[in-house]
Motif scaffolding. Structure first.
Motif, PDB file in Angstrom:
ATOM      1  N   GLN A  21       0.797  -1.243   0.089  1.00  0.00           N
ATOM      2  CA  GLN A  21       0.097   0.026  -0.116  1.00  0.00           C
ATOM      3  C   GLN A  21       0.892   1.308   0.133  1.00  0.00           C
ATOM      4  O   GLN A  21       1.891   1.391   0.679  1.00  0.00           O
ATOM      5  N   PRO A  22       0.256   2.476  -0.723  1.00  0.00           N
ATOM      6  CA  PRO A  22       1.357   3.366  -0.897  1.00  0.00           C
ATOM      7  C   PRO A  22       1.473   4.560   0.315  1.00  0.00           C
ATOM      8  O   PRO A  22       2.104   5.432   0.531  1.00  0.00           O
ATOM      9  N   SER A  23       0.162   4.207   1.266  1.00  0.00           N
ATOM     10  CA  SER A  23       0.073   5.353   2.279  1.00  0.00           C
ATOM     11  C   SER A  23      -0.286   4.644   3.483  1.00  0.00           C
ATOM     12  O   SER A  23      -0.715   3.404   3.265  1.00  0.00           O
ATOM     13  N   ALA A  24      -0.075   5.101   4.690  1.00  0.00           N
ATOM     14  CA  ALA A  24      -0.486   4.684   6.070  1.00  0.00           C
ATOM     15  C   ALA A  24      -2.328   4.473   5.895  1.00  0.00           C
ATOM     16  O   ALA A  24      -2.834   3.474   6.526  1.00  0.00           O
ATOM     17  N   GLN A  25      -2.884   5.433   5.245  1.00  0.00           N
ATOM     18  CA  GLN A  25      -4.464   5.334   5.298  1.00  0.00           C
ATOM     19  C   GLN A  25      -4.845   4.075   4.484  1.00  0.00           C
ATOM     20  O   GLN A  25      -5.749   3.457   4.854  1.00  0.00           O
ATOM     21  N   ALA A  26      -4.352   3.841   3.446  1.00  0.00           N
ATOM     22  CA  ALA A  26      -4.543   2.797   2.310  1.00  0.00           C
ATOM     23  C   ALA A  26      -4.210   1.542   3.234  1.00  0.00           C
ATOM     24  O   ALA A  26      -4.753   0.504   3.091  1.00  0.00           O
ATOM     25  N   LEU A  27      -2.867   1.404   3.822  1.00  0.00           N
ATOM     26  CA  LEU A  27      -2.506   0.242   4.553  1.00  0.00           C
ATOM     27  C   LEU A  27      -3.636   0.258   5.555  1.00  0.00           C
ATOM     28  O   LEU A  27      -3.998  -1.221   5.886  1.00  0.00           O
ATOM     29  N   ALA A  28      -4.093   1.075   6.352  1.00  0.00           N
ATOM     30  CA  ALA A  28      -5.013   0.461   7.467  1.00  0.00           C
ATOM     31  C   ALA A  28      -6.331   0.186   6.935  1.00  0.00           C
ATOM     32  O   ALA A  28      -6.919  -0.802   7.465  1.00  0.00           O
ATOM     33  N   GLU A  29      -6.930   0.746   5.791  1.00  0.00           N
ATOM     34  CA  GLU A  29      -8.086   0.275   5.159  1.00  0.00           C
ATOM     35  C   GLU A  29      -8.017  -1.162   4.604  1.00  0.00           C
ATOM     36  O   GLU A  29      -9.049  -1.880   4.938  1.00  0.00           O
ATOM     37  N   THR A  30      -6.820  -1.571   4.100  1.00  0.00           N
ATOM     38  CA  THR A  30      -6.751  -2.780   3.480  1.00  0.00           C
ATOM     39  C   THR A  30      -6.724  -3.931   4.830  1.00  0.00           C
ATOM     40  O   THR A  30      -7.164  -5.071   4.666  1.00  0.00           O
ATOM     41  N   ALA A  60       7.307  -1.399  15.592  1.00  0.00           N
ATOM     42  CA  ALA A  60       8.324  -1.792  14.789  1.00  0.00           C
ATOM     43  C   ALA A  60       9.664  -0.762  15.408  1.00  0.00           C
ATOM     44  O   ALA A  60       9.572   0.330  15.583  1.00  0.00           O
ATOM     45  N   ALA A  61      10.940  -1.455  15.079  1.00  0.00           N
ATOM     46  CA  ALA A  61      12.180  -0.769  15.704  1.00  0.00           C
ATOM     47  C   ALA A  61      12.134  -0.290  16.909  1.00  0.00           C
ATOM     48  O   ALA A  61      12.416   0.829  17.429  1.00  0.00           O
ATOM     49  N   GLN A  62      11.667  -1.100  17.895  1.00  0.00           N
ATOM     50  CA  GLN A  62      11.314  -0.918  19.152  1.00  0.00           C
ATOM     51  C   GLN A  62      10.479   0.329  19.515  1.00  0.00           C
ATOM     52  O   GLN A  62      10.732   1.155  20.586  1.00  0.00           O
ATOM     53  N   GLN A  63       9.561   0.779  18.684  1.00  0.00           N
ATOM     54  CA  GLN A  63       8.707   1.808  18.833  1.00  0.00           C
ATOM     55  C   GLN A  63       7.397   1.599  18.667  1.00  0.00           C
ATOM     56  O   GLN A  63       6.895   0.791  17.727  1.00  0.00           O
ATOM     57  N   LEU A  64       6.343   2.264  19.319  1.00  0.00           N
ATOM     58  CA  LEU A  64       4.925   1.839  19.149  1.00  0.00           C
ATOM     59  C   LEU A  64       4.580   2.927  18.353  1.00  0.00           C
ATOM     60  O   LEU A  64       4.327   4.108  18.554  1.00  0.00           O
ATOM     61  N   PRO A 120      -4.501 -11.897  13.998  1.00  0.00           N
ATOM     62  CA  PRO A 120      -4.547 -10.529  14.225  1.00  0.00           C
ATOM     63  C   PRO A 120      -3.374 -10.137  14.553  1.00  0.00           C
ATOM     64  O   PRO A 120      -2.645  -8.810  13.945  1.00  0.00           O
ATOM     65  N   MET A 121      -2.438 -10.612  15.676  1.00  0.00           N
ATOM     66  CA  MET A 121      -1.292 -10.210  15.986  1.00  0.00           C
ATOM     67  C   MET A 121      -0.094 -10.411  14.938  1.00  0.00           C
ATOM     68  O   MET A 121       0.708  -9.492  14.878  1.00  0.00           O
ATOM     69  N   THR A 122      -0.036 -11.359  14.203  1.00  0.00           N
ATOM     70  CA  THR A 122       0.595 -11.253  13.038  1.00  0.00           C
ATOM     71  C   THR A 122       0.491 -10.466  12.200  1.00  0.00           C
ATOM     72  O   THR A 122       1.627  -9.900  11.655  1.00  0.00           O
ATOM     73  N   LEU A 123      -0.670 -10.117  11.872  1.00  0.00           N
ATOM     74  CA  LEU A 123      -1.068  -8.982  10.722  1.00  0.00           C
ATOM     75  C   LEU A 123      -0.802  -7.670  11.279  1.00  0.00           C
ATOM     76  O   LEU A 123      -0.319  -6.888  10.651  1.00  0.00           O
ATOM     77  N   ALA A 124      -0.854  -7.421  12.497  1.00  0.00           N
ATOM     78  CA  ALA A 124      -0.411  -6.252  13.209  1.00  0.00           C
ATOM     79  C   ALA A 124       1.217  -6.148  13.094  1.00  0.00           C
ATOM     80  O   ALA A 124       1.562  -4.920  12.894  1.00  0.00           O
ATOM     81  N   HIS A 125       1.752  -6.988  13.252  1.00  0.00           N
ATOM     82  CA  HIS A 125       3.391  -6.870  12.947  1.00  0.00           C
ATOM     83  C   HIS A 125       3.599  -6.444  11.726  1.00  0.00           C
ATOM     84  O   HIS A 125       4.484  -5.668  11.597  1.00  0.00           O
ATOM     85  N   HIS A 126       3.107  -7.193  10.791  1.00  0.00           N
ATOM     86  CA  HIS A 126       3.319  -6.999   9.290  1.00  0.00           C
ATOM     87  C   HIS A 126       2.895  -5.486   9.098  1.00  0.00           C
ATOM     88  O   HIS A 126       3.689  -4.573   8.180  1.00  0.00           O
ATOM     89  N   LEU A 133       4.483   0.437   8.109  1.00  0.00           N
ATOM     90  CA  LEU A 133       4.211   1.578   8.316  1.00  0.00           C
ATOM     91  C   LEU A 133       5.546   2.287   8.747  1.00  0.00           C
ATOM     92  O   LEU A 133       5.640   3.442   8.464  1.00  0.00           O
ATOM     93  N   HIS A 134       6.411   1.651   9.417  1.00  0.00           N
ATOM     94  CA  HIS A 134       7.633   1.863   9.752  1.00  0.00           C
ATOM     95  C   HIS A 134       8.456   2.237   8.484  1.00  0.00           C
ATOM     96  O   HIS A 134       9.121   3.246   8.536  1.00  0.00           O
ATOM     97  N   ALA A 135       8.451   1.352   7.441  1.00  0.00           N
ATOM     98  CA  ALA A 135       9.070   1.517   6.280  1.00  0.00           C
ATOM     99  C   ALA A 135       8.839   2.865   5.456  1.00  0.00           C
ATOM    100  O   ALA A 135       9.454   3.550   5.006  1.00  0.00           O
ATOM    101  N   ALA A 136       7.313   2.943   5.379  1.00  0.00           N
ATOM    102  CA  ALA A 136       6.902   4.195   4.841  1.00  0.00           C
ATOM    103  C   ALA A 136       7.360   5.430   5.562  1.00  0.00           C
ATOM    104  O   ALA A 136       7.530   6.457   4.798  1.00  0.00           O
ATOM    105  N   GLN A 137       7.395   5.491   7.015  1.00  0.00           N
ATOM    106  CA  GLN A 137       7.805   6.625   7.442  1.00  0.00           C
ATOM    107  C   GLN A 137       9.286   6.736   7.438  1.00  0.00           C
ATOM    108  O   GLN A 137       9.835   8.040   7.152  1.00  0.00           O
ATOM    109  N   GLN A 138      10.154   5.734   7.020  1.00  0.00           N
ATOM    110  CA  GLN A 138      11.392   6.272   6.680  1.00  0.00           C
ATOM    111  C   GLN A 138      11.915   6.646   5.324  1.00  0.00           C
ATOM    112  O   GLN A 138      13.058   7.151   5.189  1.00  0.00           O
TER     113      GLN A 138
END
Length: 524
Positions: free
Chosen positions: A384-393, A481-485, A507-513, A518-523
């Motif tokens: 997904q290209p954005s955090a919003q799209a990631l969350a919707e998916t 991700a990266a020891q950050q909430l 759900p926990m596995t999907l939350a990790h992915h 999301l962390h990669a998109a922020q970097q």
């Protein structure tokens, strides 16, 4: 106080808090619920009864088929199922009637509070009624045990008795007027009416005086109302209330009282004139009581006439029967009948074994399908290209592919003061608010707790709590991700999946992915 805050309390305070919770739970009664809550409970029990009736109808058809096929073993097993389901239906019926009674009592109590203006005034009226009942009973016993009372004393007793009876009759008719179901009130409280009639004032002339003395024993029935008032105040006596609600036990008590009065009246009428030992009301009642309870071994008086002896034999036989029923019923209530409970546990165990067998048959295929779906969702989230799209998916997949009732993603804001909702699927009433301050609500508490922890050494697990709205389970999965909430994933699972390991881990596995994406998109 929240559970997260309670974890920091000293052990003594936590022990006191747990003890208080246990005490409240132990003292809880149906009468503590509102009328709307009671009606919802009744609807739920009625729905359970309909489900049992449907299973009974189906079992009846199967039983008839097995009989027609000449398969006695299967027919016998089906018959056992029918007997078990019939017992379950009877228990639900008893529960439904109990709820009906409590609904009427709750409605009556509410109407009385509205009429008198406050709960305290209703309690005061109940206290006055209780004292009045005890006064009437005390006067009745005093007149029975003290013979040859002066006329002035009897006159005072008559005046006080009549005044209290008029007051109690007024109380009866007021409650009858405000009750929702008049027929229910009469059926349950007719003893209050009968025992409040001023017989002594009505039957005080001529030969009717002797009858009035016997009839005044009905005042003792007012003790049932006094007992109800005491049991309403003292919650620890609820076991006694349930004991006397048993139909067989209630009938045994009523039959014993009727037999006691009948025996006293009969022996006094038959042989009271010939023998003064049973000539008074107290002596004839004592003879009747001793004959019923001891089977005639008290040897207080031996009837001389044939009719009197026949009466004694009948009293002994009926007394032994009633005493046996009363003792057996009381023992069953206080000790508990374990046979039905063991049978229910055995049937529950057999059903769970069958469910385990069925799940083992489906486990391989279900696991493979879930893993394929998990891989597809994880890949879709990562692309997904954005955090919003990631969350919707993510939330769309959880509700459509993994049977979640509700799913939402909340992202921690830059100032770490709260969480902002990025996406949400499912009923709005099950979702956390769009903005959740830290420390508030299930999601806010979880986020605040995670921010205080060392995430590098913390074993990340979802936090859960019951969801009363759907009788299922709420789950909050950390997105780290990266020891950050970075945020939290909130989902609601239905009741049938709340204890399923597969659906509680995915759900926990999907939350990790999602957190990694999301962390990669922020970097970038």
């Amino acid at each position: 106080m929240t559970l997260l805050q309670a974890e920091a309390l000293p052990l003594s305070e936590r022990e006191e808090r747990v003890g208080e919770i246990h005490r409240r739970a132990k003292q809880w009664r149906l009468m503590d619920c509102t009328e709307d809550t009671l009606r919802r409970m009744r609807a739920a029990v009625d729905q359970e009864m309909n489900a049992v009736e449907a299973r009974l109808a189906k079992a009846d058809e199967v039983f008839a088929q097995y009989v027609e096929m000449g398969n006695p073993s299967a027919a016998e097993q089906t018959l056992e199922d029918i007997n078990r389901m019939s017992g379950e239906w009877e228990r639900l019926k008893k529960r439904l009637r109990e709820l009906d009674d409590v609904i009427q009592e709750r409605h009556l109590r509410t109407r009385l509070v509205e009429l008198l203006g406050s709960e305290r005034r209703v309690i005061a009226v109940d206290a006055i009624v209780l004292v009045s009942i005890l006064v009437v009973v005390a006067m009745t016993l005093f007149e029975m045990m003290v013979p040859n009372l002066p006329g002035a004393t009897i006159e005072v007793i008559t005046i006080v008795d009549t005044a209290i009876c008029v007051m109690l009759l007024g109380d009866f008719f007021v409650r009858l007027a405000v009750s929702d179901d008049k027929g229910w009130y009469v059926r349950n409280y007719w003893l209050d009416f009968v025992s409040s009639i001023p017989f002594y004032a009505v039957l005080r002339f001529g030969r009717l005086v002797r009858i009035a003395r016997f009839v005044r024993l009905l005042r003792l029935l007012r003790l049932t109302r006094a007992m109800r008032l005491l049991l309403f105040v003292f919650r620890g006596l609820d076991k006694l209330t349930k004991t006397f609600e048993i139909n067989l036990l209630k009938r045994a008590v009523l039959i014993a009282l009727a037999l006691l009065l009948f025996g006293a009246l009969a022996i006094s009428a038959l042989e009271g004139k010939e023998d003064q030992s049973i000539g008074s009301l107290g002596d004839s009642l004592w003879w009747s009581f001793s004959t019923i309870v001891t089977g005639g071994f008290a040897d207080l008086y031996n009837p001389s006439s044939s009719t009197g002896r026949l009466l004694t034999v009948s009293m002994i036989l009926l007394g032994l029967t009633v005493t046996g029923i009363f003792t057996a019923s009381l023992t069953s209530v206080l000790v508990g009948d374990e046979s039905d409970r063991l049978e229910q546990n055995q049937h529950r165990f057999e059903e769970r074994l069958q469910d385990v067998d069925h799940k083992l048959d489906l486990l391989t295929g279900e696991t493979n399908g879930a893993l394929v779906a998990l891989e597809a969702v994880a890949q879709a989230v990562s692309n997904q290209p954005s955090a919003q799209a990631l969350a919707e998916t993510l939330v769309g997949s959880l509700t459509s592919d993994f049977c979640s009732v509700q799913a939402s993603v909340h992202r921690l804001d830059a100032e770490q003061k709260g969480l902002v909702r990025l996406a949400h699927h499912g009923p709005d009433r099950l979702a956390p608010p769009e903005w959740v301050p830290l420390g508030q609500g299930f999601v806010g508490e979880t986020a605040a707790w995670l921010l205080e922890q060392d995430l590098s050494s913390l074993d990340l697990e979802p936090r859960t709590q019951p969801s009363m709205e759907v009788q299922g389970m709420r789950m909050v999965c950390p997105m780290v991700a990266a020891q950050q909430l970075l945020g939290l994933l909130h989902i609601v699972l239905p009741k049938n999946l709340a204890s399923d390991y597969l659906y509680t881990r995915l759900p926990m596995t999907l939350a990790h992915h999602a957190a990694m994406a999301l962390h990669a998109a922020q970097q970038e």
